[in-house]
Scaffold this motif. Structure first.
Motif, PDB file in Angstrom:
ATOM      1  N   ALA A 135       0.847  -1.190   0.000  1.00 60.95           N
ATOM      2  CA  ALA A 135       0.000   0.000   0.000  1.00 60.95           C
ATOM      3  C   ALA A 135       0.884   1.242   0.000  1.00 60.95           C
ATOM      4  N   PRO A 136       1.487   1.555  -1.150  1.00 58.92           N
ATOM      5  CA  PRO A 136       2.490   2.617  -1.187  1.00 58.92           C
ATOM      6  C   PRO A 136       1.944   3.998  -0.832  1.00 58.92           C
ATOM      7  N   GLU A 137       0.637   4.142  -0.753  1.00 64.31           N
ATOM      8  CA  GLU A 137       0.089   5.458  -0.436  1.00 64.31           C
ATOM      9  C   GLU A 137      -0.195   5.618   1.065  1.00 64.31           C
ATOM     10  N   PHE A 138       0.010   4.592   1.847  1.00 59.88           N
ATOM     11  CA  PHE A 138      -0.126   4.727   3.310  1.00 59.88           C
ATOM     12  C   PHE A 138       0.900   5.733   3.816  1.00 59.88           C
ATOM     13  N   ARG A 139       0.571   6.379   4.895  1.00 61.48           N
ATOM     14  CA  ARG A 139       1.549   7.261   5.539  1.00 61.48           C
ATOM     15  C   ARG A 139       1.965   6.622   6.852  1.00 61.48           C
ATOM     16  N   ILE A 140       3.265   6.430   6.978  1.00 63.72           N
ATOM     17  CA  ILE A 140       3.780   5.646   8.103  1.00 63.72           C
ATOM     18  C   ILE A 140       4.742   6.496   8.921  1.00 63.72           C
ATOM     19  N   ASP A 141       4.574   6.471  10.241  1.00 61.95           N
ATOM     20  CA  ASP A 141       5.533   7.106  11.144  1.00 61.95           C
ATOM     21  C   ASP A 141       6.203   6.017  11.972  1.00 61.95           C
ATOM     22  N   VAL A 142       7.540   6.026  11.972  1.00 58.03           N
ATOM     23  CA  VAL A 142       8.288   5.041  12.747  1.00 58.03           C
ATOM     24  C   VAL A 142       8.895   5.742  13.955  1.00 58.03           C
ATOM     25  N   PHE A 143       8.454   5.331  15.142  1.00 56.05           N
ATOM     26  CA  PHE A 143       8.952   5.934  16.379  1.00 56.05           C
ATOM     27  C   PHE A 143      10.096   5.105  16.935  1.00 56.05           C
ATOM     28  N   ASP A 144      11.041   5.774  17.548  1.00 52.16           N
ATOM     29  CA  ASP A 144      12.053   5.037  18.312  1.00 52.16           C
ATOM     30  C   ASP A 144      12.424   5.845  19.548  1.00 52.16           C
ATOM     31  N   ARG A 145      12.767   5.111  20.580  1.00 48.36           N
ATOM     32  CA  ARG A 145      13.206   5.705  21.834  1.00 48.36           C
ATOM     33  C   ARG A 145      14.513   6.486  21.630  1.00 48.36           C
ATOM     34  N   LEU A 146      15.301   6.049  20.644  1.00 46.67           N
ATOM     35  CA  LEU A 146      16.604   6.663  20.394  1.00 46.67           C
ATOM     36  C   LEU A 146      16.545   7.524  19.129  1.00 46.67           C
ATOM     37  N   PRO A 147      17.491   8.448  18.975  1.00 44.95           N
ATOM     38  CA  PRO A 147      17.509   9.239  17.739  1.00 44.95           C
ATOM     39  C   PRO A 147      18.120   8.477  16.563  1.00 44.95           C
ATOM     40  N   THR A 148      18.376   7.179  16.763  1.00 47.60           N
ATOM     41  CA  THR A 148      19.004   6.359  15.729  1.00 47.60           C
ATOM     42  C   THR A 148      18.067   5.219  15.325  1.00 47.60           C
ATOM     43  N   PRO A 149      18.038   4.858  14.051  1.00 51.20           N
ATOM     44  CA  PRO A 149      17.251   3.705  13.633  1.00 51.20           C
ATOM     45  C   PRO A 149      18.075   2.406  13.745  1.00 51.20           C
ATOM     46  N   TYR A 150      17.462   1.302  13.390  1.00 50.70           N
ATOM     47  CA  TYR A 150      18.097  -0.016  13.201  1.00 50.70           C
ATOM     48  C   TYR A 150      18.181  -0.886  14.446  1.00 50.70           C
ATOM     49  N   GLY A 151      17.798  -0.377  15.622  1.00 52.56           N
ATOM     50  CA  GLY A 151      17.685  -1.244  16.802  1.00 52.56           C
ATOM     51  C   GLY A 151      18.883  -2.137  17.026  1.00 52.56           C
ATOM     52  N   LEU A 152      18.632  -3.440  17.122  1.00 53.51           N
ATOM     53  CA  LEU A 152      19.714  -4.379  17.455  1.00 53.51           C
ATOM     54  C   LEU A 152      20.733  -4.541  16.335  1.00 53.51           C
ATOM     55  N   VAL A 153      20.429  -4.090  15.126  1.00 58.88           N
ATOM     56  CA  VAL A 153      21.463  -4.147  14.083  1.00 58.88           C
ATOM     57  C   VAL A 153      22.599  -3.193  14.475  1.00 58.88           C
ATOM     58  N   ARG A 154      22.210  -2.035  14.993  1.00 61.49           N
ATOM     59  CA  ARG A 154      23.219  -1.074  15.434  1.00 61.49           C
ATOM     60  C   ARG A 154      23.748  -1.412  16.828  1.00 61.49           C
ATOM     61  N   TYR A 155      22.846  -1.857  17.724  1.00 60.70           N
ATOM     62  CA  TYR A 155      23.234  -1.986  19.130  1.00 60.70           C
ATOM     63  C   TYR A 155      23.319  -3.420  19.647  1.00 60.70           C
ATOM     64  N   GLY A 156      23.058  -4.411  18.816  1.00 61.56           N
ATOM     65  CA  GLY A 156      23.133  -5.794  19.267  1.00 61.56           C
ATOM     66  C   GLY A 156      24.167  -6.591  18.489  1.00 61.56           C
ATOM     67  N   VAL A 157      24.057  -6.596  17.171  1.00 63.01           N
ATOM     68  CA  VAL A 157      25.021  -7.304  16.312  1.00 63.01           C
ATOM     69  C   VAL A 157      26.438  -6.852  16.697  1.00 63.01           C
TER      70      VAL A 157
END
Lengths: 116, 471
Positions: free
Chosen positions: B48-70
């Motif tokens: 559904a390319p016309e949906f509008r999506i907001d991605v929230f994170d506790r941190l100012p950085t994306p990628y979660g465990l890719v950045r902070y776990g791997v």
């Protein structure tokens, strides 16, 4: 290092590996799937996903299947029959869809009836 | 053989077609910008390319465990961000709203007011404990603290792991335990080619560790690490691997089970090879121990050792303590026996399973009924299992469920996308956007270039926010 799809995939193409690949680097030819070696991040998620045990980490590749390492690369590096240019690194299999041709090695395998 | 894929594509295609009818302003909130959340965004955009999506994170950085776990020595795995970042190509459709804490800065009720659906992708941020005496002595750590520290997580910015002891134990037999053990025995030159913060690199440069003991409760036939992680131990420049051949002997039932599982066969073959490989006299040793349970951590004011009890495996696969104890003299202990999810404020939670209760991603309330507009994916949905790629299919399932519901509901609240930002502004929430992250990303990679490293992470929140905003 990369992962390699070997002969057990030919004429089977179960595609369960495609869903597991986090970078969508498993591309579909006509009779087999191929891993883009520069896009693969070596996570091995595809290995247990394959019901045919067709996928190996490069280092674990049995001697008799070694030709598939080069062959997987060739799928992307060479202009395949009927195509004007090599696929190279398209950055995701989904946008390419079924490419419809195979490498010389895969083409050289006799056709197998898919098991039902 | 292909019928499986075709069968699953049909309802998917149908729910797509239906959802297109009234989607002009369907608005989705994704809570958590880790792999599960971002694969959900990828699935949504595709359908559904016309949906509008907001991605929230506790941190100012994306990628979660890719950045902070791997682990930092696995930069190739971290390059999955190449794919995860694609979702933010068009900021008019997908926005990143960072540095926003769910339950504090924005609550469940707020999101349900502003969005047509909310997807929780908050992972499993807590750790299981050993439940033994001495667990809280100084020198006994959760793997998470150590991992967050070496990965430059802002929660760990104040930690100071002095690697000034010679002997350490890592409790656990999964990939997290292997990561911790491997990082502990890496040489400074190996760490210097990673993206760890400068302070962390300095600590590893004066690392005094000589022996790391990896302690697995079960036998080699039950260990949870994957062949790819085990293989990672094979190229250690500074450490010999020590395995006692008697500890990797398999029972008859194990032999049969392993014969049918290529991954286990590969693990066992590798362990057997190491068990007979003569030590090369490297400066560190990684001892892999099987069938040993931690019984008690000893020490007066600091960890001085750990008492292990031998285990034997019964024919039915259960373990039984042998009553034979041994003491390992170690001064640091890292427990890596599993993550678990935490209850999100106001969101249903299954305490026994440590997940958000759900049916194919649809959140269920306490009485097992479907809640309106709420979905879950990733570790919060299925528990902490699988690898990064597992989240791709997991999120696809959740998104398919969501699309079917939205198609059936045929309503969207028609909110102005600016309203959430006005709400956050009014509450004085210091949120960041994708451009802010790109600036920080650029700062980190530039710092890395100066040191011939892939990047140098900025670990403290204040600096992260400052660098995010400087142009």
């Amino acid at each position: 290092m990369t992962h390699v799809i070997t002969e057990a995939c030919i004429d089977c193409i179960h595609r369960s590996c495609v869903k597991e690949c986090p970078v969508d680097c498993i591309y579909e030819g006509a009779r087999a799937l191929y891993i883009q070696p520069d896009e693969c991040i070596d996570c091995s998620a595809c290995v247990p996903a394959c019901p045919e045990d067709a996928i190996y980490h490069e280092e674990d590749l049995p001697e008799m299947l070694h030709q598939h390492l080069e062959d997987n690369k060739n799928f992307f590096a060479q202009a395949l029959p009927g195509k004007s240019a090599p696929l190279q690194s398209p950055g995701g299999a989904k946008r390419i869809g079924r490419f419809g041709v195979d490498t010389l090695l895969v083409t050289s395998y006799p056709c197998r009836q898919p098991e039902t | 053989m292909n019928s499986n894929t075709d069968a699953s594509a049909t309802p998917f295609a149908r729910c797509l077609a239906e959802s297109h009818r009234n989607t002009s302003s369907v608005r989705i909130a994704v809570v958590g910008a880790g792999p599960a959340g971002l694969y959900a965004v990828e699935s949504l955009l595709e359908a559904a390319p016309e949906f509008r999506i907001d991605v929230f994170d506790r941190l100012p950085t994306p990628y979660g465990l890719v950045r902070y776990g791997v682990a930092p020595d696995n930069q190739k795995m971290k390059s999955v961000t190449r794919v995860l970042r694609n979702s933010f190509d068009n900021e008019a459709l997908v926005r990143f709203i960072g540095n926003v804490c769910f339950g504090v800065d924005v609550r469940r009720a707020d999101l349900l007011k502003f969005y047509d659906a909310v997807i929780y992708a908050t992972g499993a941020p807590a750790e299981r404990r050993l439940g033994i005496l001495g667990e809280d002595l100084p020198g006994s750590y959760g793997a998470k603290e150590f991992i967050e520290w070496y990965n430059g997580h802002p929660d760990a910015a104040h930690y100071n792991f002095l690697l000034d002891k010679h002997h350490a134990a890592v409790i656990g037999a999964g990939n997290v335990a292997l990561d911790v053990a491997r990082m502990l025995v890496r040489g400074p030159e190996e760490i210097a080619s990673t993206d760890v913060p400068d302070r962390v690199l300095a600590a590893f440069r004066s690392n005094k560790i000589t022996d790391v003991h990896l302690i697995a409760r079960r036998g080699p036939g039950q260990a949870k690490f994957t062949p790819v992680e085990l293989r990672g131990l094979g190229d250690l420049l500074n450490a010999d691997i020590v395995i006692r051949p008697e500890e990797i002997q398999l029972s008859d039932s194990d032999e049969i089970r392993i014969g049918a599982n290529r991954e286990l066969r590969m693990n066992i073959a590798r362990l057997r090879e190491w068990a007979v490989t003569p030590l090369q006299g490297k400066e560190r040793r990684l001892h892999i121990r099987f069938l040993r349970s931690p019984a008690r951590i000893i020490g007066e004011k600091h960890v001085e050792g750990i008492i292990l009890e031998g285990n034997e495996q019964l024919p039915d696969g259960h373990l039984r303590g042998t009553g034979n104890f041994e003491t390992l003299k170690v001064n640091m202990i890292f427990r890596a026996v599993g993550y678990r999810s935490l209850r999100l404020p106001d969101v249903p939670f299954d305490e026994a399973k440590s997940i958000i209760p759900n049916n194919q991603g649809r959140v269920l309330n306490g009485s097992g009924q479907v809640t309106d507009k709420e979905y879950v994916t990733g570790w919060a949905k299925r528990g902490p299992s699988g690898t990064i790629g597992t989240n791709r299919s997991d999120s696809a399932e959740t998104v398919c469920t969501l699309l079917a519901d939205i198609a059936a509901r045929k309503v969207c609240n028609g909110n102005d996308p600016e309203q959430i930002l006005i709400f956050l502004d009014n509450r004085r929430v210091n949120y960041t956007n994708w451009m802010n992250w790109l600036r920080l990303d650029d700062c980190e990679t530039q710092l890395g270039r100066k040191q011939d490293r892939p990047r140098v992470k900025i670990p403290d929140l204040r600096s992260m926010l400052e660098l995010s905003r400087n142009s």
